[in-house]
Design a protein around this motif. Structure first.
Motif, PDB file in Angstrom:
ATOM      1  N   ARG A 200     -19.846  14.206  20.987  1.00 25.78           N
ATOM      2  CA  ARG A 200     -21.293  14.108  21.184  1.00 25.78           C
ATOM      3  C   ARG A 200     -21.857  12.861  20.508  1.00 25.78           C
ATOM      4  O   ARG A 200     -22.761  12.207  21.038  1.00 25.78           O
ATOM      5  CB  ARG A 200     -21.978  15.365  20.649  1.00 25.78           C
ATOM      6  CG  ARG A 200     -21.845  16.573  21.577  1.00 25.78           C
ATOM      7  CD  ARG A 200     -22.400  17.820  20.946  1.00 25.78           C
ATOM      8  NE  ARG A 200     -22.439  18.930  21.890  1.00 25.78           N
ATOM      9  CZ  ARG A 200     -22.591  20.197  21.540  1.00 25.78           C
ATOM     10  NH1 ARG A 200     -22.714  20.513  20.252  1.00 25.78           N
ATOM     11  NH2 ARG A 200     -22.614  21.148  22.452  1.00 25.78           N
ATOM     12  N   GLU A 204     -23.419  11.097  23.698  1.00 22.41           N
ATOM     13  CA  GLU A 204     -24.760  11.641  23.887  1.00 22.41           C
ATOM     14  C   GLU A 204     -25.818  10.717  23.280  1.00 22.41           C
ATOM     15  O   GLU A 204     -25.614  10.150  22.208  1.00 22.41           O
ATOM     16  CB  GLU A 204     -24.874  13.027  23.239  1.00 22.41           C
ATOM     17  CG  GLU A 204     -23.872  14.057  23.739  1.00 22.41           C
ATOM     18  CD  GLU A 204     -24.212  14.606  25.119  1.00 22.41           C
ATOM     19  OE1 GLU A 204     -25.193  14.138  25.732  1.00 22.41           O
ATOM     20  OE2 GLU A 204     -23.490  15.508  25.581  1.00 22.41           O
ATOM     21  N   LYS A 205     -26.943  10.575  23.969  1.00 21.44           N
ATOM     22  CA  LYS A 205     -28.057   9.802  23.410  1.00 21.44           C
ATOM     23  C   LYS A 205     -28.566  10.457  22.133  1.00 21.44           C
ATOM     24  O   LYS A 205     -28.884   9.789  21.151  1.00 21.44           O
ATOM     25  CB  LYS A 205     -29.191   9.704  24.435  1.00 21.44           C
ATOM     26  CG  LYS A 205     -28.851   8.887  25.667  1.00 21.44           C
ATOM     27  CD  LYS A 205     -30.023   8.878  26.638  1.00 21.44           C
ATOM     28  CE  LYS A 205     -29.677   8.096  27.899  1.00 21.44           C
ATOM     29  NZ  LYS A 205     -30.790   8.126  28.892  1.00 21.44           N
ATOM     30  N   ASP A 206     -28.676  11.784  22.175  1.00 16.61           N
ATOM     31  CA  ASP A 206     -29.111  12.558  21.019  1.00 16.61           C
ATOM     32  C   ASP A 206     -28.107  13.688  20.816  1.00 16.61           C
ATOM     33  O   ASP A 206     -28.179  14.714  21.500  1.00 16.61           O
ATOM     34  CB  ASP A 206     -30.512  13.125  21.258  1.00 16.61           C
ATOM     35  CG  ASP A 206     -31.018  13.961  20.086  1.00 16.61           C
ATOM     36  OD1 ASP A 206     -30.286  14.074  19.079  1.00 16.61           O
ATOM     37  OD2 ASP A 206     -32.131  14.504  20.185  1.00 16.61           O
ATOM     38  N   PRO A 207     -27.151  13.516  19.903  1.00 14.22           N
ATOM     39  CA  PRO A 207     -26.110  14.536  19.709  1.00 14.22           C
ATOM     40  C   PRO A 207     -26.653  15.928  19.398  1.00 14.22           C
ATOM     41  O   PRO A 207     -26.000  16.930  19.702  1.00 14.22           O
ATOM     42  CB  PRO A 207     -25.307  13.988  18.518  1.00 14.22           C
ATOM     43  CG  PRO A 207     -25.533  12.511  18.563  1.00 14.22           C
ATOM     44  CD  PRO A 207     -26.952  12.347  19.029  1.00 14.22           C
ATOM     45  N   ASN A 209     -29.255  17.189  20.787  1.00 13.29           N
ATOM     46  CA  ASN A 209     -29.810  17.716  22.035  1.00 13.29           C
ATOM     47  C   ASN A 209     -28.984  17.162  23.202  1.00 13.29           C
ATOM     48  O   ASN A 209     -29.453  16.331  23.975  1.00 13.29           O
ATOM     49  CB  ASN A 209     -31.280  17.312  22.172  1.00 13.29           C
ATOM     50  CG  ASN A 209     -31.936  17.932  23.390  1.00 13.29           C
ATOM     51  OD1 ASN A 209     -31.549  19.014  23.844  1.00 13.29           O
ATOM     52  ND2 ASN A 209     -32.918  17.238  23.948  1.00 13.29           N
ATOM     53  N   PRO A 210     -27.735  17.609  23.331  1.00 15.89           N
ATOM     54  CA  PRO A 210     -26.796  16.999  24.281  1.00 15.89           C
ATOM     55  C   PRO A 210     -27.179  17.202  25.743  1.00 15.89           C
ATOM     56  O   PRO A 210     -27.785  18.213  26.109  1.00 15.89           O
ATOM     57  CB  PRO A 210     -25.474  17.702  23.960  1.00 15.89           C
ATOM     58  CG  PRO A 210     -25.873  19.005  23.356  1.00 15.89           C
ATOM     59  CD  PRO A 210     -27.124  18.720  22.582  1.00 15.89           C
ATOM     60  N   GLU A 211     -26.807  16.206  26.557  1.00 13.32           N
ATOM     61  CA  GLU A 211     -27.030  16.271  27.995  1.00 13.32           C
ATOM     62  C   GLU A 211     -25.777  16.690  28.747  1.00 13.32           C
ATOM     63  O   GLU A 211     -25.868  17.252  29.837  1.00 13.32           O
ATOM     64  CB  GLU A 211     -27.479  14.902  28.523  1.00 13.32           C
ATOM     65  CG  GLU A 211     -28.779  14.391  27.953  1.00 13.32           C
ATOM     66  CD  GLU A 211     -29.140  13.027  28.519  1.00 13.32           C
ATOM     67  OE1 GLU A 211     -28.638  12.681  29.604  1.00 13.32           O
ATOM     68  OE2 GLU A 211     -29.920  12.308  27.878  1.00 13.32           O
ATOM     69  N   TYR A 212     -24.613  16.381  28.198  1.00 15.65           N
ATOM     70  CA  TYR A 212     -23.357  16.602  28.922  1.00 15.65           C
ATOM     71  C   TYR A 212     -22.541  17.769  28.366  1.00 15.65           C
ATOM     72  O   TYR A 212     -22.200  18.687  29.099  1.00 15.65           O
ATOM     73  CB  TYR A 212     -22.524  15.318  28.917  1.00 15.65           C
ATOM     74  CG  TYR A 212     -23.236  14.158  29.553  1.00 15.65           C
ATOM     75  CD1 TYR A 212     -23.544  14.172  30.913  1.00 15.65           C
ATOM     76  CD2 TYR A 212     -23.645  13.060  28.803  1.00 15.65           C
ATOM     77  CE1 TYR A 212     -24.225  13.116  31.507  1.00 15.65           C
ATOM     78  CE2 TYR A 212     -24.324  12.003  29.384  1.00 15.65           C
ATOM     79  CZ  TYR A 212     -24.613  12.032  30.737  1.00 15.65           C
ATOM     80  OH  TYR A 212     -25.294  10.996  31.313  1.00 15.65           O
ATOM     81  N   ARG A 227     -26.456  17.254  36.167  1.00 19.37           N
ATOM     82  CA  ARG A 227     -27.640  16.549  35.677  1.00 19.37           C
ATOM     83  C   ARG A 227     -27.821  15.226  36.403  1.00 19.37           C
ATOM     84  O   ARG A 227     -28.917  14.703  36.531  1.00 19.37           O
ATOM     85  CB  ARG A 227     -27.490  16.306  34.174  1.00 19.37           C
ATOM     86  CG  ARG A 227     -28.701  15.718  33.489  1.00 19.37           C
ATOM     87  CD  ARG A 227     -28.447  15.625  32.000  1.00 19.37           C
ATOM     88  NE  ARG A 227     -28.271  16.942  31.422  1.00 19.37           N
ATOM     89  CZ  ARG A 227     -29.270  17.655  30.918  1.00 19.37           C
ATOM     90  NH1 ARG A 227     -30.498  17.182  30.934  1.00 19.37           N
ATOM     91  NH2 ARG A 227     -29.037  18.849  30.399  1.00 19.37           N
TER      92      ARG A 227
END
Length: 229
Positions: A200, A204-207, A209-212, A227
């Motif tokens: 993450r 992830e851009k924000d670990p 608040n993960p997107e993947y 997504r």
């Protein structure tokens, strides 16, 4: 071979020559001269493979490839008058399958097209490359790229990411991930959470608040590729 190829080449004579040789070999094709035209054609039609010149007016081939790879894993062969290692690495990192340097013999290019089409048909696109967001994952090559730049992963980090990315939209418990990646039925399954946390931080851009790589509370982890759709 019933296949349809999109040729994006601003040198009209070269593009028409490639088109002629493809059609002699039973492969239909559509020719356009800019990346912008190519994207428009792809919005309305499907193609089995793309032949892409890098040095295009306006949007260049690298930028086109970066945009295209966010939505498709269709095979791409790059054409370039430049043979610098940096261009090859960037092109492959953005998700190209082949790199052909100009000048080239049209018969050789057609052979590359046929070989790539066969490889995609026999292996399946998903096993060759997985795209999500700005990332391109090469499962067999142990490589992850973001916008053409390689992301450094340890072997185990890559194994965890590959397992999840090749099984998207499915929830796996830590035990299931450990068994699949470590190839052991029993062991320290807390290692899974450690590697998820490391991944993450890298993708992830924000670990927090993960997107993947999502945590499904009380159940396990899920890799979300929808997504991007």
């Amino acid at each position: 071979m019933n296949a349809k190829v999109l040729i994006i080449e601003d040198e009209k004579e070269l593009g028409e020559l490639v088109q002629l040789f493809l059609e002699k070999d039973g492969i239909s094709s559509v020719l356009c001269s800019t990346a912008e035209e190519g994207l428009e054609l792809l919005n309305g039609s499907s193609f089995d493979l793309i032949i892409l010149d890098i040095n295009l007016p306006g949007m260049d081939g690298f930028e086109f490839l970066q945009i295209f790879r966010r939505r498709s894993t269709t095979g791409v062969i790059i054409l370039s008058a430049r043979e610098a290692d940096e261009d090859v690495v960037l092109g492959l990192g953005l998700g190209a399958d082949e790199f052909v340097t100009k000048p080239f013999a049209p018969k050789v290019l057609v052979a590359r097209v046929r070989a790539l089409l066969r490889r995609m048909k026999s292996s399946g696109e998903s096993s060759q490359r997985i795209s999500f967001g700005n990332f391109v994952l090469h499962p067999e090559g142990y490589a992850l790229f973001k916008d053409g730049e390689r992301i450094v992963l340890s072997t185990k980090e890559f194994d965890v990411l590959r397992f999840l990315a090749m099984n998207p939209q499915r929830v796996f418990t830590s035990s299931e991930i450990y068994s699949a990646v470590w190839n052991q039925a029993y062991g320290d399954i807390t290692s899974v959470a450690v590697y998820i946390q490391r991944l993450r931080k890298k993708i992830e851009k924000d670990p927090s608040n993960p997107e993947y790589i999502l945590t499904i509370h009380g159940k396990g982890y899920l890799f979300d590729r929808e997504r991007d759709s």
